[in-house]
Design a protein around this motif. Structure first.
Motif, PDB file in Angstrom:
ATOM      1  N   PRO A   1     -26.656  36.859 -31.216  1.00 38.13           N
ATOM      2  CA  PRO A   1     -26.325  35.763 -32.133  1.00 38.13           C
ATOM      3  C   PRO A   1     -25.385  36.284 -33.214  1.00 38.13           C
ATOM      4  N   GLN A   2     -24.643  35.399 -33.813  1.00 34.88           N
ATOM      5  CA  GLN A   2     -23.713  35.818 -34.859  1.00 34.88           C
ATOM      6  C   GLN A   2     -24.435  36.526 -36.007  1.00 34.88           C
ATOM      7  N   SER A   3     -25.659  36.116 -36.280  1.00 35.69           N
ATOM      8  CA  SER A   3     -26.424  36.748 -37.362  1.00 35.69           C
ATOM      9  C   SER A   3     -26.632  38.233 -37.110  1.00 35.69           C
ATOM     10  N   GLN A   4     -26.550  38.654 -35.855  1.00 35.42           N
ATOM     11  CA  GLN A   4     -26.690  40.069 -35.500  1.00 35.42           C
ATOM     12  C   GLN A   4     -25.329  40.698 -35.209  1.00 35.42           C
ATOM     13  N   TYR A   5     -24.474  39.953 -34.518  1.00 36.37           N
ATOM     14  CA  TYR A   5     -23.193  40.481 -34.068  1.00 36.37           C
ATOM     15  C   TYR A   5     -22.319  40.935 -35.235  1.00 36.37           C
TER      16      TYR A   5
END
Length: 691
Positions: A503-507
């Motif tokens: 997810p963008q929150s991790q990427y």
């Protein structure tokens, strides 16, 4: 007597060697019979705007229920004369027909008909209501067997003992199919003749009464000759029964079929049938209900009235504005526009539109994906993401509006969690006219890249990513860097690529490009970010639902997320103050002057590296908005300003201030006409300086 006949019919197969059928007669007969007495067939769900005006119909079966008193005498006579002349005299079954059927079945012949209207109602109720989603069960409901006949007969007898004949007839006419998705005589009257059931003529009634025997074979659009022959057979039956004189019957048989149009005039069964300014909000409302616990089948059959938050005036005004900016059929360019009403106890969506319309014909500029709600802007919202960096910095005490930020023309920043092999991230400003240092307030207005990437590195990515989610990007941050659900299937090679499987929150934990807004984003959620700030830091889910009522008008609760105070009111007010200069001295000031714009507001523009996406995120009065223009075709290019906005190679390309902001000024000028200005909150001194 009826019970005796049914008992005799049950014993007859034993006497003639057909075997015991008791185990083939469903144990659920009694409960189904009770349901039949209070028929509750699938109904159309109506979606309305906030004024109650319908915007769409949702259904699996197009049905307009009618009462016995609403059915024309001609329709009652036609169906009784062709299907069951002894309807008002018999007790739900035809004893002679039952015994004849038993004899034929036991001797190997085809099972005889002799079904009464009450039995036909039972069969149609089973096929079209009880088992409508179960093909195997429907086949059993239709099978040519004595067991099925006995089951129908038992339920018919029970029904006749408790329900008046006129109601049984109405229930039957409400449940039968008239081909395709048209069910019930009320919908058939409208779809085939553009009239109501109380106004059906003898000729029209005869056609519809003839269709129920086999709605596909006797479809007047696809098989007009067979439909005409069948209609005339019904007219002959009406003459024979004495319902109409022979002379009138002869005249009626000479009349044309009289159906309207080239196919039944049934409304669209999905939100794609909504008006151009309502389709995306309608689709989002359906998704919202499903996420709240409604099933798709419940929505399509429940007969609900779903009153949405759509404001028809606001929606039409912003739709006109985006169409003027980018025509509906403009190749490769989408212009989305979302309007959310701020509030401490809810964020109602007033409009979700685009130059594209919600539909399936791309040649007409339609799209079948919800480009306003989804993370559909694959190229990102550009520098409008600097809102998140600013908010996180102010929350952490790393910067206030007065804080000077280091701002050389270019710099190269070391990403988080770097090692000896990590390359620095090079960043340049768009032009050399920026001061160094520059205050955060001036930076929000003029948007230098270097200053904000430097601030991002100082604050740390976890805090900034968390702030983006808190302020409104809940769905966006859960998607991957392609704007879709993270791919975790090991068989898919993309599952090994962080760009797709995270997810963008991790990427973006190790990518300083986040503040420059180069990742997929939901236009609706960006409007809700503004709504959060304009609500004193209170996030609420963007809500498309005002009320839901069931088929009887009773309210139906809709589960939803509760609002959250995600940042202090003082921080929200200070950030609003920092964003209040965009249209007066910042990146959209020139466009504001050209539009004659004078209202106090907040704004932040965004432009991606290759101008494949530009954005204006802001708000004024009680409208929180996002306007995004981005490439949406298979061959994305630079977006160029002009009349209309288009793809091409135009040197500097479009900017958020020059292409995305103008529809905002156009629409809001119309909506605010004659309204007093609402001032921007004063900043909280606590957030003016770093501490």
């Amino acid at each position: 007597m009826l019970a005796g006949v049914l008992f005799a019919g049950t014993l007859a197969p034993v006497a003639i060697g057909a075997g015991v059928l008791s185990n083939q007669v469903s144990d659920s007969v009694d409960s189904i019979s009770a349901d039949l007495a209070h028929a509750d067939p699938p109904l159309v769900t109506t979606v309305t705007d906030r004024t109650g005006a319908p915007i769409a119909t949702l259904y699996a079966q197009y049905r307009i229920p009618v009462t016995p008193a609403q059915i024309s005498p001609a329709m009652k006579a036609a169906i009784i004369d062709i299907e069951d002349r002894r309807f008002y005299a018999e007790g739900g079954v035809d004893p002679q027909g039952m015994l004849r059927a038993a004899v034929k079945d036991s001797t190997g012949g085809n099972l005889q008909g002799a079904s009464t209207i009450t039995q036909q109602y039972v069969k149609n109720y089973l096929v079209n209501v009880v088992d409508r989603t179960n093909k195997a069960a429907q086949q059993q409901d239709k099978e040519d067997s004595l067991a099925r006949k006995l089951r129908e007969a038992k339920m018919a007898v029970q029904l006749s003992a408790t329900v008046p004949k006129d109601q049984v007839l109405a229930n039957y006419l409400n449940v039968v199919e008239f081909s395709g998705t048209v069910y019930g005589v009320g919908a058939a009257a409208q779809a085939y003749f553009g009239t109501t059931v109380d106004k059906l003529t003898v000729v029209q009634s005869a056609l519809l009464a003839g269709m129920v025997n086999n709605p596909n074979v006797y479809n007047p659009y696809t098989h007009p000759a067979k439909a005409l022959q069948r209609r005339n057979t019904v007219l002959d039956a009406m003459v024979s029964a004495g319902s109409i004189p022979a002379s009138y019957g002869a005249t009626a048989k000479a009349a044309p079929l009289g159906v309207v149009g080239a196919k039944p005039a049934a409304p669209s069964s999905t939100c794609m049938g909504a008006a151009p300014d309502a389709g995306f909000l309608c689709a989002y409302a359906v998704r919202y209900l499903e996420q709240s616990g409604f099933t798709a089948d419940q929505i399509d059959t429940g007969g609900y009235t779903v009153k949405t938050t759509l404001d028809p005036h606001v929606s039409q005004v912003v739709k006109d504005a985006v169409n003027a900016n980018v025509p509906t059929t403009q190749d490769g360019v989408a212009n989305t526009f979302a309007v959310v009403q701020p509030g401490g106890d809810g964020h109602q969506i007033l409009a979700m539109v685009a130059n594209r319309n919600y539909g399936t014909d791309p040649d007409q500029g339609e799209t079948s994906s919800n480009i306003v709600a989804d993370a559909s802007n694959k190229f990102g919202a550009g520098s409008s993401f600097k809102i998140f960096t600013s908010a996180a910095a102010m929350a952490a005490g790393k910067a206030g509006l007065n804080t000077p930020l280091t701002n050389p023309f270019s710099d190269c920043f070391t990403p988080p969690n770097a090692n000896q092999y990590t390359h620095c991230y090079p960043v340049s400003n768009d032009g050399t006219g920026y001061p160094n240092p520059i205050s955060l307030a001036d930076g929000l207005a003029t948007s230098p890249n270097v200053a904000f990437v430097g601030l991002e590195a100082q604050v740390g990515m976890p805090a900034i990513l968390d702030m983006a989610s808190k302020l409104g990007l809940r769905t966006t941050m859960a998607t991957n860097d392609a704007g879709t659900k993270p791919i975790t299937d090991p068989a898919d090679q993309r599952s090994k690529n962080p760009q797709y499987d995270e997810p963008q929150s991790q990427y973006f934990e190790n990518l300083l490009s986040f503040t420059l807004g180069n990742s997929p984003v939901s236009p609706l959620e960006m409007a809700n970010v503004s709504a959060t700030l304009m609500s004193g830091g209170t996030w609420c889910p963007p809500d498309p639902i005002l009320t839901v009522t069931d088929r009887n008008g009773a309210p139906v609760p809709v589960k939803q997320q509760s609002c959250e105070q995600v940042i202090p009111p003082g921080l929200a007010n200070t950030l609003e103050a920092g964003l209040s200069r965009d249209t007066t001295a910042g990146t959209s000031a020139a466009a504001a002057r050209n539009a004659g714009w004078t209202h106090p507001d907040i704004g932040k523009t965004g432009t991606t590296q290759e101008s494949e996406s530009v954005a204006f995120i802001g708000g004024v009065d009680h409208y929180a908005v996002s306007s995004m223009v981005f490439a949406d075709g298979p061959r994305p290019q630079e977006i160029c300003p002009g009349t209309p906005v288009h793809l091409g190679t135009c040197g500097h390309g479009a900017f958020g201030g020059t292409v995305a902001a103008p529809p905002y000024f156009t629409a809001m000028t119309t909506l605010l006409a004659g309204q007093p200005d609402v001032p921007i909150p004063a900043p909280d001194p606590q957030y003016l300086d770093a501490h």
